[in-house]
Motif scaffolding. Structure first.
Motif, mmCIF file in Angstrom:
data_model
loop_
_atom_site.group_PDB
_atom_site.id
_atom_site.type_symbol
_atom_site.label_atom_id
_atom_site.label_comp_id
_atom_site.label_asym_id
_atom_site.label_seq_id
_atom_site.Cartn_x
_atom_site.Cartn_y
_atom_site.Cartn_z
ATOM 1 N N SER A 195 0.812 -1.216 0.000
ATOM 2 C CA SER A 195 0.000 0.000 0.000
ATOM 3 C C SER A 195 0.844 1.264 0.000
ATOM 4 O O SER A 195 0.303 2.363 0.104
ATOM 5 N N GLN A 196 2.162 1.137 -0.095
ATOM 6 C CA GLN A 196 3.031 2.297 -0.198
ATOM 7 C C GLN A 196 3.910 2.170 -1.435
ATOM 8 O O GLN A 196 4.194 1.074 -1.902
ATOM 9 N N ALA A 197 4.332 3.316 -1.976
ATOM 10 C CA ALA A 197 5.164 3.318 -3.172
ATOM 11 C C ALA A 197 6.535 2.728 -2.871
ATOM 12 O O ALA A 197 7.015 2.748 -1.739
ATOM 13 N N ALA A 198 7.158 2.170 -3.908
ATOM 14 C CA ALA A 198 8.509 1.619 -3.787
ATOM 15 C C ALA A 198 9.436 2.386 -4.722
ATOM 16 O O ALA A 198 9.028 2.846 -5.789
ATOM 17 N N SER A 199 10.693 2.521 -4.309
ATOM 18 C CA SER A 199 11.710 3.151 -5.142
ATOM 19 C C SER A 199 12.777 2.118 -5.467
ATOM 20 O O SER A 199 13.261 1.414 -4.575
ATOM 21 N N VAL A 200 13.159 2.024 -6.749
ATOM 22 C CA VAL A 200 14.012 0.944 -7.228
ATOM 23 C C VAL A 200 15.179 1.510 -8.031
ATOM 24 O O VAL A 200 15.006 2.450 -8.818
ATOM 25 N N THR A 201 16.357 0.918 -7.831
ATOM 26 C CA THR A 201 17.535 1.234 -8.636
ATOM 27 C C THR A 201 18.023 -0.046 -9.302
ATOM 28 O O THR A 201 18.101 -1.096 -8.657
ATOM 29 N N GLY A 221 16.374 5.474 -8.975
ATOM 30 C CA GLY A 221 15.203 6.062 -8.343
ATOM 31 C C GLY A 221 13.912 5.851 -9.096
ATOM 32 O O GLY A 221 13.053 6.741 -9.144
ATOM 33 N N ILE A 222 13.721 4.678 -9.683
ATOM 34 C CA ILE A 222 12.462 4.368 -10.361
ATOM 35 C C ILE A 222 11.358 4.222 -9.316
ATOM 36 O O ILE A 222 11.518 3.493 -8.337
ATOM 37 N N THR A 223 10.267 4.927 -9.495
ATOM 38 C CA THR A 223 9.143 4.845 -8.560
ATOM 39 C C THR A 223 8.096 3.885 -9.093
ATOM 40 O O THR A 223 7.657 4.000 -10.241
ATOM 41 N N ILE A 224 7.700 2.928 -8.257
ATOM 42 C CA ILE A 224 6.611 2.014 -8.589
ATOM 43 C C ILE A 224 5.517 2.269 -7.566
ATOM 44 O O ILE A 224 5.674 1.993 -6.370
ATOM 45 N N ALA A 225 4.424 2.843 -8.026
ATOM 46 C CA ALA A 225 3.340 3.239 -7.126
ATOM 47 C C ALA A 225 2.737 2.032 -6.425
ATOM 48 O O ALA A 225 2.899 0.885 -6.863
ATOM 49 N N ALA A 226 2.040 2.291 -5.339
ATOM 50 C CA ALA A 226 1.362 1.222 -4.610
ATOM 51 C C ALA A 226 0.406 0.478 -5.533
ATOM 52 O O ALA A 226 -0.272 1.091 -6.373
ATOM 53 N N ASN A 227 0.387 -0.854 -5.394
ATOM 54 C CA ASN A 227 -0.519 -1.704 -6.173
ATOM 55 C C ASN A 227 -0.388 -1.450 -7.667
ATOM 56 O O ASN A 227 -1.379 -1.329 -8.399
ATOM 57 N N SER A 228 0.858 -1.366 -8.127
ATOM 58 C CA SER A 228 1.112 -1.189 -9.559
ATOM 59 C C SER A 228 2.356 -1.975 -9.927
ATOM 60 O O SER A 228 2.935 -2.679 -9.114
ATOM 61 N N GLN A 229 2.793 -1.811 -11.179
ATOM 62 C CA GLN A 229 3.930 -2.572 -11.660
ATOM 63 C C GLN A 229 4.653 -1.793 -12.752
ATOM 64 O O GLN A 229 4.153 -0.780 -13.261
ATOM 65 N N ARG A 230 5.834 -2.302 -13.104
ATOM 66 C CA ARG A 230 6.602 -1.718 -14.198
ATOM 67 C C ARG A 230 7.376 -2.828 -14.879
ATOM 68 O O ARG A 230 7.947 -3.694 -14.223
ATOM 69 N N SER A 231 7.402 -2.811 -16.202
ATOM 70 C CA SER A 231 8.139 -3.803 -16.984
ATOM 71 C C SER A 231 9.235 -3.110 -17.782
ATOM 72 O O SER A 231 9.068 -1.973 -18.241
ATOM 73 N N GLU A 232 10.356 -3.803 -17.941
ATOM 74 C CA GLU A 232 11.472 -3.263 -18.717
ATOM 75 C C GLU A 232 12.046 -4.368 -19.595
ATOM 76 O O GLU A 232 12.300 -5.475 -19.123
ATOM 77 N N LEU A 233 12.243 -4.084 -20.871
ATOM 78 C CA LEU A 233 12.980 -4.982 -21.747
ATOM 79 C C LEU A 233 14.468 -4.771 -21.487
ATOM 80 O O LEU A 233 15.000 -3.691 -21.717
ATOM 81 N N VAL A 234 15.123 -5.807 -20.979
ATOM 82 C CA VAL A 234 16.488 -5.657 -20.499
ATOM 83 C C VAL A 234 17.426 -5.192 -21.608
ATOM 84 O O VAL A 234 18.251 -4.290 -21.408
#
Length: 522
Positions: A195-201, A221-234
């Motif tokens: 339920s809280q945002a996450a920050s990813v490096t 500092g990539i932000t992934i909001a609460a209850n969401s996702q992010r995809s990246e093609l490596v």
């Protein structure tokens, strides 16, 4: 397998606990302005109290399958062994991002639950994935395992069997050996179910070294909001085009996420999940299949923080040092090294691979070292096979030895279990297969794994059970050096999973009650 009385050994893990005493400290300091304090005598009850740590069952669990780019054919299966006593009511909820309710209704602990035909979206990179999230409490939580399986599809993008156990939200992930050429398609999916945002490096490595920010898409500092996702093609993150294989380090600086990588060749070369790992000073890769026609075995290694020197140990019918051509055993800091092991497997021999320090003797695996101290490394084994169904790939991630139940929830009768014993004495291991249904059929057997060897056991559904089944592997009698791998299929339909210890119990360390540190001492 014959029926035997079941026996379980729960895993032990450290859990920290802090007692917040700020208010007490302030109050004591204020009072202390007008009074003197006597320092407790050494060894008094106030300064130290003998206390015992305690072991308690896991009573809540959260697992995430970052379901990655597939048509409506994915299977999601959950299983909790139900062998640990947990007080209070039990429950399990399995939902999918974007869904309107429960994905399936879970049965009681000790039974398989699941859904088939789950969609993860199309293959298009711009499409949103739909992660699956399982939460459980009570007996359903202890040892809860969720397995995601993608059967081979009919197109080049969906060709090849892929299977993985879904992980708990965490803050540190390594994925190694991604891709083989410019056509490789590695998708990193990061899901935040909190339920809280996450920050990813994200930090990337290639054979040429670590990619600096100037050479890569901004990954800080990539932000992934609460209850969401992010995809990246490596491969698209590598703006310098240094090429595969890649290693990526995902570090969560705030919050926590679930992360997964699906790696496949868009031209029909197959696909599989690449499991996450932690860096360690020695690595063991179980579940290496016996030699097949056109089989390729490739090891990728990375020492991210300093140069390292390693040696390889092949544990098959016996433990040997494999011939690896020109590989010197020296790892350059930050640069991926690949080793071709294709000539090592022999017909009928299943195996595991150990990566040890270069000063290890023939019968020991010492920590990897560099510059006079232990050095943590990461690695991955990639298996490529061909058959009538075309080519497929499978990835083997390093794991720790089993200290309790190792579980894979979704298996078929076209599966093989490998058991490796890296110790100096024989180990007893119990294998339990559990079928589907509200009153599932079970079968169990105890096998002995000789010291320094790998054995294989064919898996099949228990008598009277059909379809998929769960497999549980339990070391017995204090066995400390057992590693297990599940090989499903072969040739053009292949997937391999290293088995880890399911979270059934935790140890709470003792906390001594000593107030002497709250106020100034004379």
């Amino acid at each position: 397998m014959s029926e035997n009385k079941q026996s379980r050994l729960g895993p032990v893990a450290g859990v920290g606990r802090r007692v917040q005493v700020a208010g007490i400290v302030i109050g004591a300091l204020v009072i202390g302005l007008g009074y003197g304090y006597a320092k407790p005598a050494s060894g008094s009850a106030n300064s130290s109290e003998a206390a015992q740590s305690s072991t308690t069952a896991v009573s809540s669990a959260s697992l995430v399958c970052p379901l990655v780019k597939d048509s409506s054919s994915t299977n999601i299966t959950t299983f909790a062994p139900g062998t640990v006593s947990v007080s209070g009511p039990s429950s399990e909820s399995v939902t999918q991002s974007g869904g309107t309710g429960s994905l399936f209704t879970a049965g009681k602990a000790g039974t398989l639950s699941g859904a088939t035909g789950v969609s993860g979206g199309s293959e298009a990179a711009e499409d949103v994935n739909a992660p699956v999230h399982a939460t459980a409490s009570g007996a359903d939580a202890a040892g809860l395992t969720m397995t995601e399986t993608m059967p081979s599809g009919s197109t080049s993008g969906t060709h090849g069997l892929a299977s993985t156990n879904c992980g708990s939200p965490d803050t540190d992930f390594w994925f190694v050996g991604l891709g083989t050429d410019n056509n490789a398609y590695s998708m990193l999916n990061m899901a935040n179910v909190d339920s809280q945002a996450a920050s990813v490096t994200i930090t990337m490595y290639t054979a040429s070294g670590q990619l600096e920010q100037a050479e890569a898409t901004s990954l800080q500092g990539i932000t992934i909001a609460a209850n969401s996702q992010r995809s990246e093609l490596v491969n698209t993150l590598d703006s310098a085009k240094q090429g595969a294989p890649y290693a990526i380090h995902v570090v969560v600086t705030a919050g926590r996420i679930g992360a997964s990588v699906l790696d496949w060749d868009g031209s029909g070369g197959g696909r599989d999940f690449v499991a996450s790992q932690k860096s360690a000073t020695s690595l063991v890769f179980p579940g290496i299949p016996q030699a097949e026609d056109n089989e390729k075995v490739q090891l990728s290694l990375l020492a991210p923080t300093g140069a390292a020197s390693v040696t390889l140990r092949w544990v098959g019918h016996s433990t040997i040092t494999p011939a690896v051509g020109s590989f010197s055993g020296n790892l350059v800091q930050g640069k991926i090294t690949t080793v071709d092991l294709s000539s090592v497997p022999t017909s009928g021999e299943y195996a595991a691979l150990e990566v040890c320090g270069s000063n290890s003797a023939a019968n020991q695996c010492l920590p990897v070292s560099g510059n006079g101290s232990s050095t943590a490394i990461v690695g991955e084994v990639k298996i490529s096979q061909s058959g009538n169904g075309g080519q497929d790939t499978a990835y083997i991630s390093p794991v720790q030895a089993l200290t309790g139940d190792g579980i894979i929830a979704d298996n078929t009768s076209n599966s093989v279990l490998t058991l490796t014993n890296t110790g100096s004495s024989a180990a007893q291991v119990k294998i339990t297969e559990t079928g589907s249904g509200t009153t599932p059929a079970t079968a169990s057997a105890t096998v002995s794994v000789p010291a320094g060897q790998t054995i294989d056991e064919a898996l099949s559904a228990p008598k009277g059970a059909g379809g998929d089944f769960a497999v549980t592997v339990t070391p017995l009698g204090g066995a400390q050096n057992v590693y297990a791998g599940r090989i499903e299929g072969s040739g053009g339909n292949l997937s391999i999973q290293s088995m880890t210890t399911a979270a059934e119990s935790v140890t709470v360390p003792a906390v001594g009650q000593d107030a002497s540190g709250l106020v100034p001492q004379n």
